[in-house]
Design a protein around this motif. Structure first.
Motif, PDB file in Angstrom:
ATOM      1  N   TYR A  33      -3.858 -21.316 -22.258  1.00  0.00           N
ATOM      2  CA  TYR A  33      -3.959 -20.044 -21.536  1.00  0.00           C
ATOM      3  C   TYR A  33      -5.103 -20.031 -20.532  1.00  0.00           C
ATOM      4  O   TYR A  33      -5.298 -19.037 -19.836  1.00  0.00           O
ATOM      5  CB  TYR A  33      -4.101 -18.887 -22.535  1.00  0.00           C
ATOM      6  N   ASP A  34      -5.871 -21.116 -20.487  1.00  0.00           N
ATOM      7  CA  ASP A  34      -6.984 -21.251 -19.552  1.00  0.00           C
ATOM      8  C   ASP A  34      -7.941 -20.065 -19.657  1.00  0.00           C
ATOM      9  O   ASP A  34      -8.251 -19.387 -18.671  1.00  0.00           O
ATOM     10  CB  ASP A  34      -6.468 -21.411 -18.117  1.00  0.00           C
ATOM     11  N   ILE A  35      -8.366 -19.805 -20.905  1.00  0.00           N
ATOM     12  CA  ILE A  35      -9.286 -18.700 -21.173  1.00  0.00           C
ATOM     13  C   ILE A  35     -10.441 -19.204 -22.024  1.00  0.00           C
ATOM     14  O   ILE A  35     -10.384 -20.294 -22.593  1.00  0.00           O
ATOM     15  CB  ILE A  35      -8.583 -17.516 -21.892  1.00  0.00           C
ATOM     16  N   GLN A  37     -13.167 -18.883 -25.303  1.00  0.00           N
ATOM     17  CA  GLN A  37     -13.036 -18.503 -26.715  1.00  0.00           C
ATOM     18  C   GLN A  37     -13.266 -17.006 -26.894  1.00  0.00           C
ATOM     19  O   GLN A  37     -12.596 -16.370 -27.707  1.00  0.00           O
ATOM     20  CB  GLN A  37     -14.026 -19.283 -27.570  1.00  0.00           C
ATOM     21  N   ALA A  38     -14.199 -16.455 -26.141  1.00  0.00           N
ATOM     22  CA  ALA A  38     -14.472 -15.018 -26.243  1.00  0.00           C
ATOM     23  C   ALA A  38     -13.258 -14.203 -25.797  1.00  0.00           C
ATOM     24  O   ALA A  38     -12.920 -13.189 -26.417  1.00  0.00           O
ATOM     25  CB  ALA A  38     -15.691 -14.649 -25.413  1.00  0.00           C
ATOM     26  N   GLN A  39     -12.599 -14.644 -24.731  1.00  0.00           N
ATOM     27  CA  GLN A  39     -11.391 -13.941 -24.282  1.00  0.00           C
ATOM     28  C   GLN A  39     -10.286 -14.059 -25.324  1.00  0.00           C
ATOM     29  O   GLN A  39      -9.581 -13.088 -25.597  1.00  0.00           O
ATOM     30  CB  GLN A  39     -10.911 -14.515 -22.947  1.00  0.00           C
ATOM     31  N   LEU A  40     -10.141 -15.228 -25.908  1.00  0.00           N
ATOM     32  CA  LEU A  40      -9.135 -15.407 -26.947  1.00  0.00           C
ATOM     33  C   LEU A  40      -9.441 -14.518 -28.145  1.00  0.00           C
ATOM     34  O   LEU A  40      -8.537 -13.886 -28.700  1.00  0.00           O
ATOM     35  CB  LEU A  40      -9.056 -16.874 -27.383  1.00  0.00           C
ATOM     36  N   ALA A  41     -10.700 -14.441 -28.528  1.00  0.00           N
ATOM     37  CA  ALA A  41     -11.090 -13.578 -29.642  1.00  0.00           C
ATOM     38  C   ALA A  41     -10.680 -12.134 -29.366  1.00  0.00           C
ATOM     39  O   ALA A  41     -10.145 -11.448 -30.249  1.00  0.00           O
ATOM     40  CB  ALA A  41     -12.599 -13.668 -29.881  1.00  0.00           C
ATOM     41  N   ARG A  76       3.647 -19.365 -29.977  1.00  0.00           N
ATOM     42  CA  ARG A  76       5.065 -19.361 -29.622  1.00  0.00           C
ATOM     43  C   ARG A  76       5.278 -19.091 -28.136  1.00  0.00           C
ATOM     44  O   ARG A  76       6.163 -19.657 -27.515  1.00  0.00           O
ATOM     45  CB  ARG A  76       5.816 -18.337 -30.463  1.00  0.00           C
ATOM     46  N   ARG A  77       4.458 -18.244 -27.568  1.00  0.00           N
ATOM     47  CA  ARG A  77       4.616 -17.910 -26.146  1.00  0.00           C
ATOM     48  C   ARG A  77       4.190 -19.043 -25.221  1.00  0.00           C
ATOM     49  O   ARG A  77       4.559 -19.050 -24.050  1.00  0.00           O
ATOM     50  CB  ARG A  77       3.866 -16.628 -25.816  1.00  0.00           C
ATOM     51  N   VAL A  78       3.444 -19.988 -25.744  1.00  0.00           N
ATOM     52  CA  VAL A  78       3.082 -21.160 -24.940  1.00  0.00           C
ATOM     53  C   VAL A  78       4.347 -21.877 -24.473  1.00  0.00           C
ATOM     54  O   VAL A  78       4.367 -22.497 -23.422  1.00  0.00           O
ATOM     55  CB  VAL A  78       2.178 -22.121 -25.758  1.00  0.00           C
ATOM     56  N   ALA A  84       4.342 -21.981 -19.925  1.00  0.00           N
ATOM     57  CA  ALA A  84       4.344 -23.448 -19.951  1.00  0.00           C
ATOM     58  C   ALA A  84       4.084 -24.028 -18.563  1.00  0.00           C
ATOM     59  O   ALA A  84       3.448 -25.074 -18.436  1.00  0.00           O
ATOM     60  CB  ALA A  84       5.670 -23.962 -20.502  1.00  0.00           C
ATOM     61  N   ALA A  85       4.558 -23.329 -17.530  1.00  0.00           N
ATOM     62  CA  ALA A  85       4.356 -23.800 -16.150  1.00  0.00           C
ATOM     63  C   ALA A  85       2.966 -23.444 -15.622  1.00  0.00           C
ATOM     64  O   ALA A  85       2.597 -23.842 -14.518  1.00  0.00           O
ATOM     65  CB  ALA A  85       5.426 -23.209 -15.241  1.00  0.00           C
ATOM     66  N   GLY A  86       2.205 -22.672 -16.397  1.00  0.00           N
ATOM     67  CA  GLY A  86       0.860 -22.297 -15.968  1.00  0.00           C
ATOM     68  C   GLY A  86       0.815 -21.167 -14.964  1.00  0.00           C
ATOM     69  O   GLY A  86      -0.188 -20.995 -14.270  1.00  0.00           O
ATOM     70  N   GLU A  87       1.885 -20.382 -14.880  1.00  0.00           N
ATOM     71  CA  GLU A  87       1.921 -19.253 -13.940  1.00  0.00           C
ATOM     72  C   GLU A  87       0.962 -18.163 -14.408  1.00  0.00           C
ATOM     73  O   GLU A  87       1.103 -17.626 -15.500  1.00  0.00           O
ATOM     74  CB  GLU A  87       3.343 -18.690 -13.848  1.00  0.00           C
TER      75      GLU A  87
END
Length: 159
Positions: A33-35, A37-41, A76-78, A84-87
């Motif tokens: 997701y190119d984020i 760790q804090a954003q993922l949290a 799952r959404r990856v 998956a295309a990185g859009e």
């Protein structure tokens, strides 16, 4: 030295409970997701320090089942085409949807013991139908769906 033993024990427990150390799963999400760790949290609904502790093995588990459910949703959404295309728009949309979700977690939505999945299916089939119905359904499916027919026959035999 004691802390190192605790971390090793926690990582072993994570492998047992989650299939692999949570740090590996989290790192894949951060990259996908190119984020940060804090954003993922934030998306998961957990504090950044807590996520760091789980990743490093200082904590063994994610205590809130909804947080784990959101992690699975992201995993799952990856696989969806846009993510998956990185859009960027697809990634942003997925992150917002997961962050805003209120997953309901139960035995039906998260596997409790994957090794018993087949036995669970057999038991559930027996709850739904009597042996005669299961055998009849197996006969109907045998030509096109032999694996399902076999499962139905085994459920019928043991009921």
């Amino acid at each position: 030295m004691e802390e190192q033993k605790i971390v090793q024990r926690n990582l072993a427990l994570q492998r047992e409970w989650y299939g692999e150390p949570l740090g590996d799963r989290v790192r894949r999400l951060v990259v996908a997701y190119d984020i940060s760790q804090a954003q993922l949290a934030d998306v998961l609904g957990i504090s950044a320090p807590m996520l760091s502790q789980v990743m490093s093995g200082r904590r063994a588990k994610i205590g809130n089942p909804s947080v784990l459910a959101r992690m699975v949703m992201l995993e799952r959404r990856v696989l969806t085409p846009g993510v998956a295309a990185g859009e960027k728009s697809a990634i942003d949309e997925a992150l917002v949807q997961v962050r805003d979700s209120r997953p309901k977690v139960s035995m039906d939505t998260l596997p409790v013991d994957e090794g018993r999945a087949e036995q669970t299916a057999l038991n559930r089939l027996r709850d739904l139908a009597v042996a005669e119905e299961l055998s009849g359904a197996a006969d109907l499916l045998a030509g096109r769906y032999p694996a399902l027919a076999d499962l139905l026959r085994r459920a019928a035999e043991e009921s």
